[in-house]
Design a protein around this motif. Structure first.
Motif, mmCIF file in Angstrom:
data_model
loop_
_atom_site.group_PDB
_atom_site.id
_atom_site.type_symbol
_atom_site.label_atom_id
_atom_site.label_comp_id
_atom_site.label_asym_id
_atom_site.label_seq_id
_atom_site.Cartn_x
_atom_site.Cartn_y
_atom_site.Cartn_z
ATOM 1 N N PHE B 35 0.840 -1.202 0.000
ATOM 2 C CA PHE B 35 0.000 0.000 0.000
ATOM 3 C C PHE B 35 0.878 1.257 0.000
ATOM 4 O O PHE B 35 0.636 2.194 -0.764
ATOM 5 C CB PHE B 35 -0.917 -0.025 1.223
ATOM 6 N N ALA B 38 2.355 1.595 -3.414
ATOM 7 C CA ALA B 38 1.395 2.085 -4.404
ATOM 8 C C ALA B 38 1.205 3.594 -4.264
ATOM 9 O O ALA B 38 1.232 4.322 -5.257
ATOM 10 C CB ALA B 38 0.056 1.358 -4.243
ATOM 11 N N LEU B 100 1.498 -6.611 -5.001
ATOM 12 C CA LEU B 100 0.326 -5.836 -4.566
ATOM 13 C C LEU B 100 0.548 -4.347 -4.840
ATOM 14 O O LEU B 100 -0.383 -3.632 -5.222
ATOM 15 C CB LEU B 100 0.041 -6.076 -3.079
ATOM 16 N N TRP B 104 -2.171 -2.339 -6.948
ATOM 17 C CA TRP B 104 -2.867 -1.202 -6.332
ATOM 18 C C TRP B 104 -2.502 0.116 -6.985
ATOM 19 O O TRP B 104 -3.312 1.041 -7.035
ATOM 20 C CB TRP B 104 -2.614 -1.184 -4.818
ATOM 21 N N ARG B 105 -1.280 0.226 -7.491
ATOM 22 C CA ARG B 105 -0.929 1.438 -8.242
ATOM 23 C C ARG B 105 -1.880 1.572 -9.436
ATOM 24 O O ARG B 105 -2.447 2.630 -9.682
ATOM 25 C CB ARG B 105 0.507 1.375 -8.766
ATOM 26 N N SER B 107 -4.812 0.356 -9.744
ATOM 27 C CA SER B 107 -6.170 0.654 -9.299
ATOM 28 C C SER B 107 -6.330 2.132 -8.956
ATOM 29 O O SER B 107 -7.340 2.747 -9.287
ATOM 30 C CB SER B 107 -6.524 -0.180 -8.075
ATOM 31 N N LEU B 139 -10.679 0.812 -4.379
ATOM 32 C CA LEU B 139 -10.895 -0.448 -3.674
ATOM 33 C C LEU B 139 -11.733 -1.397 -4.521
ATOM 34 O O LEU B 139 -11.445 -2.588 -4.636
ATOM 35 C CB LEU B 139 -11.607 -0.159 -2.349
ATOM 36 N N ALA B 142 -9.678 -2.723 -7.260
ATOM 37 C CA ALA B 142 -8.551 -3.558 -6.828
ATOM 38 C C ALA B 142 -8.977 -4.926 -6.310
ATOM 39 O O ALA B 142 -8.176 -5.859 -6.312
ATOM 40 C CB ALA B 142 -7.766 -2.822 -5.741
ATOM 41 N N THR B 143 -10.215 -5.048 -5.858
ATOM 42 C CA THR B 143 -10.604 -6.281 -5.165
ATOM 43 C C THR B 143 -10.444 -7.556 -5.999
ATOM 44 O O THR B 143 -9.806 -8.501 -5.538
ATOM 45 C CB THR B 143 -12.030 -6.162 -4.605
ATOM 46 N N THR B 146 -6.780 -8.523 -6.471
ATOM 47 C CA THR B 146 -6.141 -8.773 -5.173
ATOM 48 C C THR B 146 -6.510 -10.160 -4.653
ATOM 49 O O THR B 146 -5.641 -10.929 -4.218
ATOM 50 C CB THR B 146 -6.561 -7.704 -4.142
#
Lengths: 254, 216
Positions: B35, B38, B100, B104-105, B107, B139, B142-143, B146
């Protein structure tokens, strides 16, 4: 009365492209200014410079007592005083209409919950959407979304509202309902700058019209100037012809 | 019936439990670091952005096995003695953080810029824009990937068996050494991994479908 917006000799380049070449104009408090012009004439950029969405390369901008060009400018305070509504609405899709409206009063003004709700009800009623408070943006028509976006801006009680081609993505019927809201704001004395393609509307609500061409204020004046353009470019833009005697005259560039 | 005593089966199950624990540790550790990576990749000043990118490239270009060897054999060489489980958790977290971080980046960047612009124009500060406008939307995006990546984490914990951590595979090897029933032991192990991974990938696919529908 000192102007609420003072734009003086503003220049702006995007890389090698010069978008604004010495733009100057003023807006008096309580007046409605319409900026018209072709795509690429720099009108949206001029609007975005006013609330610091774009930085400028030269010139000066003063808005609601803020020196927008100063490095010490508190951008968040500027944004509290100046509301903006975009062509693509930009509502927050994960929030309902009411939550969209309440977000900034809650986070920025730290308003108590009951007041937020009251405020949301008030501004949504102002844009004639009291019954859509619980709807998500995806459940609303384009016109309704744009009206929520206007309500969201109004909730911050701005001293100046900027409208960036807010009806360009709407069909004529939906355009009508959005313009009605703007008219209501104008009659309540809100200071506004509208970048618009709706000539009839500009004629009707604007106190002052600015025609931009090639990054310059090419012609400006009262709304009546739209009926009697002085430059070939404005005449062409409006799709009318200058009287033949005048058409041959080379107009000095402002 | 299958030639394994209840004690041996229990031993396998205990190994399975450690596999789950290690997966969770790797996901938690990798998640926190990922996190931060990202956010750094999207919002930090340029030198930091480049640094984060280099870290991600480096880790993604290194076999997980080497990362585990580095933490288990390398750290003690530097004077830091680590338990097998801690070594495995650190190695896996490092590995997971790089992936991750990239997921996440992407997303964060998939949330339209205009959303942040609109929030800024309402006077929201960066933190407020991030928490109330950008993250809720990111979020959702990303889900599915992930959850999909969690399957990789679960399966990759099996490499921790090489640094002496008794998770499912290592437990299986030990039982096989005692019973010489490789087929039954490794089928059992495969079945246990499947029981953990299949629901995750099914869930990921369902999320992906739902997400697609929402965007049609």
């Amino acid at each position: 009365m000192s102007p609420i917006v003072e734009v003086t000799g503003v220049c702006k380049r995007f890389g090698a492209v010069s978008v604004l070449e010495g733009v100057s104009f003023q807006v008096r408090p309580g007046s409605v200014v319409a900026i018209i012009g072709r795509s690429g004439s720099g009108k949206s950029t001029a609007l975005r410079c006013i609330n610091r969405l774009e930085t400028i390369d030269a010139g000066q901008i003063r808005v609601c007592g803020h020196d927008v060009t100063s490095p010490k400018l508190d951008v968040n305070r500027l944004h509290r005083d100046v509301g903006i509504v975009f062509q693509s609405y930009n509502l927050f899709p994960h929030l309902t209409a009411e939550e969209n409206v309440m977000l900034a009063p809650r986070l920025v003004l730290k308003m108590p919950r009951s007041e937020q709700r009251e405020l949301a009800a008030h501004v949504l009623a102002q844009v004639d959407l009291a019954d859509k408070a619980q709807a998500y943006p995806s459940q609303l028509s384009g016109g309704q979304q744009q009206r929520v976006a206007i309500a969201r801006s109004l909730a911050m009680k701005p001293s100046l509202m900027l409208f960036d081609e807010i009806t360009s993505a709407l069909d004529p019927e939906l355009t009508g309902e959005v313009l009605k809201v703007i008219e209501g704001l104008a009659s309540n004395g809100m200071s506004m700058i509208l970048v618009t393609h709706e000539m009839a509307f500009a004629r009707k609500v604007a106190d002052h019209v600015i025609f931009m061409h090639r990054g310059k204020v090419w012609e400006e004046g009262l709304a009546e100037m739209l009926d009697a353009p002085r430059t070939q470019e404005l005449a062409q833009f409006l799709g009318t012809e200058l009287r033949p005697a005048k058409a041959d005259v080379v107009v000095p560039q402002p | 019936m299958i030639g394994l005593t209840p004690e041996q089966l229990l031993f396998l199950l205990r190994g399975f439990g450690w596999t789950i624990v290690l997966s969770l540790l790797a996901f938690a550790g990798g998640g926190v670091l990922g996190f931060v990576l990202a956010l750094t990749r999207v919002y930090a000043a340029r030198p930091l952005r480049v640094l984060a990118m280099l870290y991600i490239r480096l880790i993604q270009g290194t076999p997980l096995l080497i990362l585990l060897f580095l933490t288990y054999f390398g750290l003690p060489a530097l004077g830091l003695v680590v338990e097998p489980m801690l070594a495995a958790a650190i190695g896996l977290s490092t590995y997971v953080s790089a992936y991750l971080g990239e997921i996440w980046r992407g997303s964060l960047e998939a949330v339209p810029r205009t959303q942040e612009e609109a929030a800024a124009c309402l006077g929201l500060k960066w933190r407020q824009r991030l928490i109330h406008v950008i993250l809720p939307q990111a979020l959702k995006i990303a889900t599915p990937p992930t959850v999909g990546f969690m399957v990789q984490i679960v399966k990759n914990t099996s490499l921790a068996s090489t640094v002496g951590f008794v998770e499912l595979v290592r437990a299986g090897q030990m039982i096989n050494n005692a019973t010489f029933r490789p087929f039954i032991v490794f089928v059992l192990i495969a079945a246990l991994y499947f029981a953990l991974c299949y629901p995750l990938s099914a869930w990921s696919q369902r999320l992906e479908r739902r997400f697609d529908v929402a965007h049609r």
